[in-house]
Design a protein around this motif. Structure first.
Motif, mmCIF file in Angstrom:
data_model
loop_
_atom_site.group_PDB
_atom_site.id
_atom_site.type_symbol
_atom_site.label_atom_id
_atom_site.label_comp_id
_atom_site.label_asym_id
_atom_site.label_seq_id
_atom_site.Cartn_x
_atom_site.Cartn_y
_atom_site.Cartn_z
ATOM 1 N N TYR A 44 -3.456 -7.582 -21.869
ATOM 2 C CA TYR A 44 -2.439 -8.605 -22.075
ATOM 3 C C TYR A 44 -1.153 -8.026 -22.645
ATOM 4 N N ALA A 45 -0.045 -8.523 -22.135
ATOM 5 C CA ALA A 45 1.242 -8.247 -22.770
ATOM 6 C C ALA A 45 1.358 -9.121 -24.007
ATOM 7 N N ASN A 88 4.401 -4.282 -23.396
ATOM 8 C CA ASN A 88 3.475 -4.381 -22.282
ATOM 9 C C ASN A 88 2.056 -4.048 -22.731
ATOM 10 N N TRP A 89 1.115 -4.133 -21.803
ATOM 11 C CA TRP A 89 -0.300 -4.024 -22.156
ATOM 12 C C TRP A 89 -0.647 -2.671 -22.752
ATOM 13 N N SER A 90 0.032 -1.618 -22.312
ATOM 14 C CA SER A 90 -0.319 -0.276 -22.788
ATOM 15 C C SER A 90 0.504 0.160 -23.991
ATOM 16 N N SER A 139 6.088 0.203 -22.888
ATOM 17 C CA SER A 139 7.369 -0.442 -22.632
ATOM 18 C C SER A 139 7.549 -1.624 -23.565
ATOM 19 N N SER A 140 8.765 -1.763 -24.084
ATOM 20 C CA SER A 140 9.063 -2.880 -24.977
ATOM 21 C C SER A 140 10.503 -3.333 -24.762
ATOM 22 N N ASN A 141 10.800 -4.544 -25.186
ATOM 23 C CA ASN A 141 12.165 -5.045 -25.115
ATOM 24 C C ASN A 141 12.441 -5.947 -26.304
ATOM 25 N N GLN A 201 -1.282 -9.276 -18.462
ATOM 26 C CA GLN A 201 -0.641 -8.108 -17.864
ATOM 27 C C GLN A 201 0.861 -8.022 -18.067
ATOM 28 N N ARG A 202 1.662 -8.785 -17.318
ATOM 29 C CA ARG A 202 3.103 -8.572 -17.342
ATOM 30 C C ARG A 202 3.776 -9.361 -18.450
ATOM 31 N N GLY A 203 4.780 -8.755 -19.075
ATOM 32 C CA GLY A 203 5.518 -9.427 -20.125
ATOM 33 C C GLY A 203 6.532 -10.399 -19.557
#
Length: 123
Positions: free
Chosen positions: A32-33, A52-54, A57-59, A101-103
């Motif tokens: 999960y994101a 993101n799930w891993s 990546s972040s924002n 999954q996707r953010g």
């Protein structure tokens, strides 16, 4: 189902720091994101940061860039929000959210929510 529980809120002076944590239980959170939103009195819920799930990546919202850092530890099923250089305008209830999954950045795109934790920044 994913259950989310936030912790770490409180009262802090302007310029101070807090670290929020969002503990997840239920399905494997690593798929999960995660995201943090906040809502101040009389205002709409707004996106603060997502990951993101891993964790690769972040924002961030422009208002918190350079001051807040989101991270996650999938071994502990936890997402964190490190908040530095806090300002009175950061005062709000902070919510953790998750989606598969996707953010995303809109609240209506998230399926799971925590109960919120109050952050109050005094001037």
């Amino acid at each position: 189902q994913v259950q989310l529980v936030e912790s770490g809120g409180g009262l802090v002076q302007a310029g101070g720091s807090l670290r929020l944590a969002c503990a997840a239980s239920g399905r494997s959170f690593s798929y999960y994101a995660g995201a943090w939103f906040r809502q101040a009195p009389g205002k709409e819920r707004e996106f603060v940061s997502g990951i993101n799930w891993s964790g690769s990546s972040s924002n961030y919202a422009d208002s918190v860039k350079g001051r807040f850092t989101i991270s996650r530890d999938n071994a502990k099923n936890t997402v964190y929000l490190q908040m530095n250089s806090l300002k009175p305008e950061d005062t709000a209830v902070y919510y953790c959210a998750a989606r598969y999954q996707r953010g995303a950045t809109r609240p209506d795109e998230y399926d799971y929510w925590g109960q919120g934790t109050q952050v109050t920044v005094s001037s």
